[in-house]
Design a protein around this motif. Structure first.
Motif, mmCIF file in Angstrom:
data_model
loop_
_atom_site.group_PDB
_atom_site.id
_atom_site.type_symbol
_atom_site.label_atom_id
_atom_site.label_comp_id
_atom_site.label_asym_id
_atom_site.label_seq_id
_atom_site.Cartn_x
_atom_site.Cartn_y
_atom_site.Cartn_z
ATOM 1 N N ALA B 109 -35.222 -7.229 -13.485
ATOM 2 C CA ALA B 109 -36.628 -7.167 -13.908
ATOM 3 C C ALA B 109 -37.507 -7.810 -12.837
ATOM 4 O O ALA B 109 -37.116 -8.802 -12.219
ATOM 5 N N VAL B 110 -38.666 -7.250 -12.632
ATOM 6 C CA VAL B 110 -39.630 -7.813 -11.684
ATOM 7 C C VAL B 110 -40.953 -8.026 -12.433
ATOM 8 O O VAL B 110 -41.430 -7.105 -13.099
ATOM 9 N N TYR B 111 -41.466 -9.235 -12.363
ATOM 10 C CA TYR B 111 -42.782 -9.484 -12.981
ATOM 11 C C TYR B 111 -43.810 -9.541 -11.870
ATOM 12 O O TYR B 111 -43.710 -10.364 -10.956
ATOM 13 N N ARG B 112 -44.793 -8.662 -11.966
ATOM 14 C CA ARG B 112 -45.840 -8.598 -10.959
ATOM 15 C C ARG B 112 -47.107 -9.136 -11.586
ATOM 16 O O ARG B 112 -47.562 -8.625 -12.619
ATOM 17 N N GLN B 113 -47.680 -10.153 -10.967
ATOM 18 C CA GLN B 113 -48.883 -10.730 -11.602
ATOM 19 C C GLN B 113 -50.004 -10.908 -10.592
ATOM 20 O O GLN B 113 -49.776 -11.066 -9.397
ATOM 21 N N ARG B 114 -51.228 -10.875 -11.119
ATOM 22 C CA ARG B 114 -52.391 -11.132 -10.281
ATOM 23 C C ARG B 114 -52.467 -12.625 -10.003
ATOM 24 O O ARG B 114 -52.278 -13.430 -10.926
ATOM 25 N N THR B 115 -52.774 -13.017 -8.787
ATOM 26 C CA THR B 115 -52.886 -14.457 -8.514
ATOM 27 C C THR B 115 -54.120 -15.043 -9.187
ATOM 28 O O THR B 115 -54.162 -16.233 -9.498
ATOM 29 N N ASN B 116 -55.124 -14.193 -9.451
ATOM 30 C CA ASN B 116 -56.335 -14.722 -10.100
ATOM 31 C C ASN B 116 -56.304 -14.515 -11.616
ATOM 32 O O ASN B 116 -57.292 -14.711 -12.294
ATOM 33 N N GLY B 117 -55.153 -14.086 -12.154
ATOM 34 C CA GLY B 117 -55.072 -13.868 -13.609
ATOM 35 C C GLY B 117 -54.559 -15.111 -14.321
ATOM 36 O O GLY B 117 -54.321 -16.149 -13.691
ATOM 37 N N ASN B 118 -54.415 -15.010 -15.656
ATOM 38 C CA ASN B 118 -53.835 -16.114 -16.418
ATOM 39 C C ASN B 118 -52.333 -16.134 -16.171
ATOM 40 O O ASN B 118 -51.670 -15.104 -16.280
ATOM 41 N N SER B 119 -51.805 -17.330 -15.859
ATOM 42 C CA SER B 119 -50.397 -17.375 -15.485
ATOM 43 C C SER B 119 -49.501 -17.329 -16.718
ATOM 44 O O SER B 119 -49.888 -17.760 -17.799
ATOM 45 N N LEU B 120 -48.320 -16.789 -16.513
ATOM 46 C CA LEU B 120 -47.387 -16.583 -17.632
ATOM 47 C C LEU B 120 -46.339 -17.683 -17.635
ATOM 48 O O LEU B 120 -45.767 -18.006 -16.589
ATOM 49 N N ASP B 121 -46.095 -18.253 -18.835
ATOM 50 C CA ASP B 121 -44.952 -19.150 -19.008
ATOM 51 C C ASP B 121 -43.781 -18.229 -19.322
ATOM 52 O O ASP B 121 -43.644 -17.730 -20.431
ATOM 53 N N SER B 122 -42.935 -18.002 -18.335
ATOM 54 C CA SER B 122 -42.010 -16.867 -18.425
ATOM 55 C C SER B 122 -40.765 -17.133 -19.274
ATOM 56 O O SER B 122 -39.963 -16.236 -19.484
ATOM 57 N N ASP B 123 -40.558 -18.356 -19.774
ATOM 58 C CA ASP B 123 -39.326 -18.715 -20.499
ATOM 59 C C ASP B 123 -39.035 -17.758 -21.650
ATOM 60 O O ASP B 123 -37.926 -17.249 -21.800
ATOM 61 N N THR B 124 -40.058 -17.553 -22.512
ATOM 62 C CA THR B 124 -39.849 -16.732 -23.693
ATOM 63 C C THR B 124 -39.481 -15.308 -23.299
ATOM 64 O O THR B 124 -38.558 -14.707 -23.850
ATOM 65 N N LEU B 125 -40.199 -14.807 -22.316
ATOM 66 C CA LEU B 125 -39.959 -13.434 -21.872
ATOM 67 C C LEU B 125 -38.530 -13.297 -21.333
ATOM 68 O O LEU B 125 -37.805 -12.374 -21.671
ATOM 69 N N LYS B 126 -38.123 -14.288 -20.534
ATOM 70 C CA LYS B 126 -36.767 -14.294 -19.968
ATOM 71 C C LYS B 126 -35.718 -14.326 -21.074
ATOM 72 O O LYS B 126 -34.747 -13.555 -21.057
ATOM 73 N N ASN B 127 -35.941 -15.230 -22.038
ATOM 74 C CA ASN B 127 -34.997 -15.360 -23.157
ATOM 75 C C ASN B 127 -34.863 -14.042 -23.903
ATOM 76 O O ASN B 127 -33.749 -13.610 -24.247
ATOM 77 N N ASN B 128 -36.022 -13.430 -24.184
ATOM 78 C CA ASN B 128 -36.003 -12.178 -24.915
ATOM 79 C C ASN B 128 -35.185 -11.128 -24.164
ATOM 80 O O ASN B 128 -34.362 -10.419 -24.750
ATOM 81 N N LEU B 129 -35.410 -11.080 -22.872
ATOM 82 C CA LEU B 129 -34.713 -10.077 -22.047
ATOM 83 C C LEU B 129 -33.209 -10.350 -22.059
ATOM 84 O O LEU B 129 -32.397 -9.455 -22.249
ATOM 85 N N ASN B 130 -32.844 -11.620 -21.882
ATOM 86 C CA ASN B 130 -31.423 -11.997 -21.895
ATOM 87 C C ASN B 130 -30.757 -11.650 -23.212
ATOM 88 O O ASN B 130 -29.644 -11.142 -23.248
ATOM 89 N N THR B 131 -31.454 -11.959 -24.335
ATOM 90 C CA THR B 131 -30.902 -11.679 -25.655
ATOM 91 C C THR B 131 -30.601 -10.178 -25.778
ATOM 92 O O THR B 131 -29.527 -9.770 -26.246
ATOM 93 N N LEU B 132 -31.575 -9.385 -25.334
ATOM 94 C CA LEU B 132 -31.399 -7.938 -25.442
ATOM 95 C C LEU B 132 -30.223 -7.450 -24.572
ATOM 96 O O LEU B 132 -29.437 -6.606 -24.967
ATOM 97 N N LYS B 133 -30.143 -8.068 -23.390
ATOM 98 C CA LYS B 133 -29.058 -7.668 -22.474
ATOM 99 C C LYS B 133 -27.709 -8.035 -23.070
ATOM 100 O O LYS B 133 -26.765 -7.247 -23.025
ATOM 101 N N LEU B 134 -27.609 -9.235 -23.659
ATOM 102 C CA LEU B 134 -26.359 -9.687 -24.275
ATOM 103 C C LEU B 134 -25.965 -8.757 -25.411
ATOM 104 O O LEU B 134 -24.801 -8.380 -25.567
ATOM 105 N N ARG B 135 -27.013 -8.419 -26.231
ATOM 106 C CA ARG B 135 -26.725 -7.564 -27.371
ATOM 107 C C ARG B 135 -26.162 -6.213 -26.885
ATOM 108 O O ARG B 135 -25.204 -5.699 -27.437
ATOM 109 N N GLN B 136 -26.773 -5.741 -25.803
ATOM 110 C CA GLN B 136 -26.326 -4.470 -25.247
ATOM 111 C C GLN B 136 -24.869 -4.567 -24.787
ATOM 112 O O GLN B 136 -24.034 -3.724 -25.122
ATOM 113 N N ALA B 137 -24.587 -5.663 -24.040
ATOM 114 C CA ALA B 137 -23.229 -5.860 -23.525
ATOM 115 C C ALA B 137 -22.239 -6.005 -24.663
ATOM 116 O O ALA B 137 -21.138 -5.452 -24.640
#
Lengths: 297, 374
Positions: B109-137
């Motif tokens: 996964a690649v997260y592309r963000q604007r430097t002048n935008g609101n910054s993302l606390d990526s932990d939750t997003l990462k966790n969600n992605l990992n959970t989905l990947k684990l479930r798939q595996a």
């Protein structure tokens, strides 16, 4: 009726009061006079139970003053005792409530009292924003508004101009007519003479004079003459039996050896007919006060 | 109306109308409001970022879009292709987008963000992605949901703090001690604050009356005893009022800031050791009452207002010493601290802290309270 009998309270020699006795009937005013430190305030404090006497008794309506009688007492201390940050109304309502008068009653009566004493200020004004004289009046209102039966006023006239002093005199007379027993102290002999039924003069705690103003004055004889006549100063000074001659404007004030000198003086002054003024009286209280102070020194 | 009530009401009325008292009364409310305002402004400038999620795996993308966000980001569900997402990003309609590529077993996964935008606390997003990947595996390996849970259940780990009292171990859960200490500190601080404030208030009050001849009027109207206790009762009523307002402000503040301040997030009233609350209440009531009464007596001994602070200084010094000593009591159980925790005027600060860290048993506390009460 307030009865003070053989009251003695000594702090150190020459301070306090010694063997003081008097009675104030209902509807009677007693004036307490004396120099600073003569024992006037001490007398008041003992009456109010703020001090315990060494000897003697104070009886109000035949019994010692107790908590139950506090509501019938009105006391004006010598110095101002007000909460300076409170409004006039809150202040008076509070003191009246402490004397058992309901706030609603006080609130209703207060505007009349304010008008009567001509207090400059609104009910909501803070005490500290008032002039000294007006503070004094508020203190007086707080003392009298609950219609006390025993009224004790320590120097009530101090700080009041003649107009306001007259207003106060009128109020005191009215309280007397309502049957209150009133005792007050003053340096101003004119006030004392006008309104007192009874007088007590203290000197270093000892009672030196006691009686009605007329009684006291007549003890000293009709030895004062005020005169406006063709007689000139030299004639008056040389007149037999005249001790002292003081010129006051175009009149003379004379001190006589005895009352009889007055007759001769009148004859001499009127030998050519009409004169505008001749009055023979006992010394004024003011003078008696000074005589007494001098006598005991 | 009886005269006791007249005096009590007067004390309350007079102070309620004084600006200084009102300010102190609503000070905690002001503080909370100020912090709330500050938090509001920082939140405004740092809003939740809006992102888009795109993927070559539609099932995975939809699952990720529907995953819980815990308020860390908002998903613009309408954007599903990388081309649209890039366009929206360039128009500053979104703060960033996540492009997930699945090739065989690999998920990148690649997260592309604007430097002048609101910054993302990526932990939750990462966790969600990992959970989905684990479930798939897991699905591919034929594992059940239960097996999966077993596989990833962490080992249990706990810390136990112990204190020895006469050779006997006293057990306290570690989170209990923390909560205890927090509450003990807050309450000893409040005790100190109240003592400092109300001692001077009541002493001023009595001294004013004595200094200006008000006392002569008062004493010839009510008995001094009625007068004294009427005053003290009025003061206590004011204290209760302030405790209530401070308490409400504190509770509202804690509710409001629970999420913002991690320290408070870990704190819960259920962690407080039972008995702690009653201990604190007892010390609060006793401490404040004793100091108030003594202050009123000291105030009545001087004749001028200027002398009040002088007359009070021994009392306030003792109060301050006790407060300072309470910090020492956290780490020390020396003889001096132990003795102090039984001495009235000192124990209101020392004993709650000693009890909170487990250096004193409940029985010792009640002995100290009993000494106080007598």
């Amino acid at each position: 009726m307030l009865t003070v009998a053989n009251l003695t309270k000594r702090f150190c020699p020459k301070q306090g009061v010694e063997d003081e006795s008097f009675t104030i009937q209902e509807g009677e005013i007693m004036g307490l006079i004396g120099q600073n430190g003569a024992g006037k305030t001490t007398t008041f404090r003992v009456i109010l139970n703020l001090l315990q006497p060494d000897r003697g008794t104070v009886l109000w309506q035949g019994h010692p003053l107790t908590k139950a009688d506090y509501n019938t007492v009105g006391f004006l201390p010598e110095e101002r005792g007000l909460y300076t940050r409170m409004s006039i109304q809150d202040q008076v309502v509070y003191f009246a409530a402490l004397r058992g008068q309901k706030p609603a009653v006080t609130r209703k009566a207060l505007p009349q009292w304010m008008a009567r004493f001509n207090v400059k200020g609104k009910l909501t004004d803070k005490i500290r924003d008032l002039s000294k004289g007006n503070q004094q009046k508020v203190q007086l209102i707080a003392t009298l508004i609950h219609q006390p039966k025993l009224i004790i006023l320590d120097e009530p006239f101090s700080g009041l101009d003649p107009v306001n002093a007259q207003l106060l005199e009128d109020s005191i007379i009215e309280m007397k007519q309502n049957g209150a027993s009133i005792i007050f102290s003053s340096h101003d002999m004119a006030n004392v003479e006008r309104i007192s039924d009874h007088l007590l003069m203290l000197r270093n705690g000892e009672t030196v004079l006691s009686g009605t103003p007329d009684e006291i004055r007549s003890q000293f004889g009709n030895t004062r003459v005020r005169l406006r006549s063709p007689l000139d100063r030299a004639t008056l000074v040389a007149f037999p039996g005249v001790n002292d001659v003081q010129q006051r404007g175009n009149a003379y004030e004379l001190t006589l050896d005895n009352e009889a000198v007055g007759h001769d003086l009148f004859k001499a002054a009127t030998s050519k007919g009409y004169i505008p003024e001749f009055s023979q009286e006992p010394p004024s209280l003011d003078e008696i006060f000074r005589i007494e102070v001098a006598n005991h020194e | 109306m009886n005269k006791f009530m007249v005096v009590t009401r007067q004390v309350i009325r007079k102070n309620i109308k004084s600006p200084a008292y009102l300010f102190s009364l609503f000070f905690p409310v002001l503080i909370i409001a100020a912090i709330a305002l500050f938090a509001f402004i920082t939140n405004k400038t740092n809003q939740t970022p809006t992102i888009a999620i795109t993927s070559n795996n539609v099932a995975l993308r939809n699952a990720l879009v529907e995953s819980p966000t815990h308020g860390d980001y908002r998903v613009n569900k309408a954007i599903s292709t990388e081309r649209v997402a890039e366009k929206r990003l360039s128009h500053e309609k979104i703060d960033g987008y996540l492009n997930v590529t699945t090739t065989g077993q690999t998920v990148s996964a690649v997260y592309r963000q604007r430097t002048n935008g609101n910054s993302l606390d990526s932990d939750t997003l990462k966790n969600n992605l990992n959970t989905l990947k684990l479930r798939q595996a897991a699905q591919q390996l034929g594992l059940t949901a239960k097996q999966l849970q077993q596989l990833f259940a962490p080992a249990s780990y706990k810390t136990q703090n112990v204190a020895y009292q006469n050779g006997v171990v006293r057990r306290q859960k570690s989170n209990q001690q923390g909560a205890n200490l927090v509450v003990a500190f807050v309450v000893t601080f409040l005790i100190y604050m109240f003592i400092a404030m109300y001692t001077s208030m009541i002493a001023q009050e009595t001294a004013t009356e004595k200094g200006s001849h008000i006392m002569e009027i008062l004493v010839s109207s009510v008995s001094p005893v009625t007068q004294f206790f009427g005053k003290v009762t009025g003061m206590l009523a004011l204290i209760v009022l302030q405790v209530i307002i401070t308490g409400i402000a504190g509770l509202i503040g804690m509710q409001y800031f629970n999420h913002n301040i991690s320290f408070l997030g870990n704190f819960s009233f259920s962690q407080i050791q039972p008995g702690m609350v009653s201990v604190l209440v007892a010390y609060f009531v006793l401490g404040v009452m004793l100091y108030t009464v003594i202050a009123a007596m000291l105030g009545s001994m001087v004749t001028r207002q200027e002398e009040v602070s002088q007359a009070l200084s021994p009392l306030t010094t003792v109060g301050m010493l006790a407060y300072v000593a309470s910090f020492i009591a956290v780490n020390s159980n020396s003889l001096l601290i132990r003795i102090g925790s039984y001495v009235p005027f000192l124990s209101q600060s020392l004993m709650p802290v000693r009890y909170a860290v487990g250096n004193a048993a409940l029985s010792e506390v009640w002995v100290s309270v009993a000494i106080w009460a007598t």
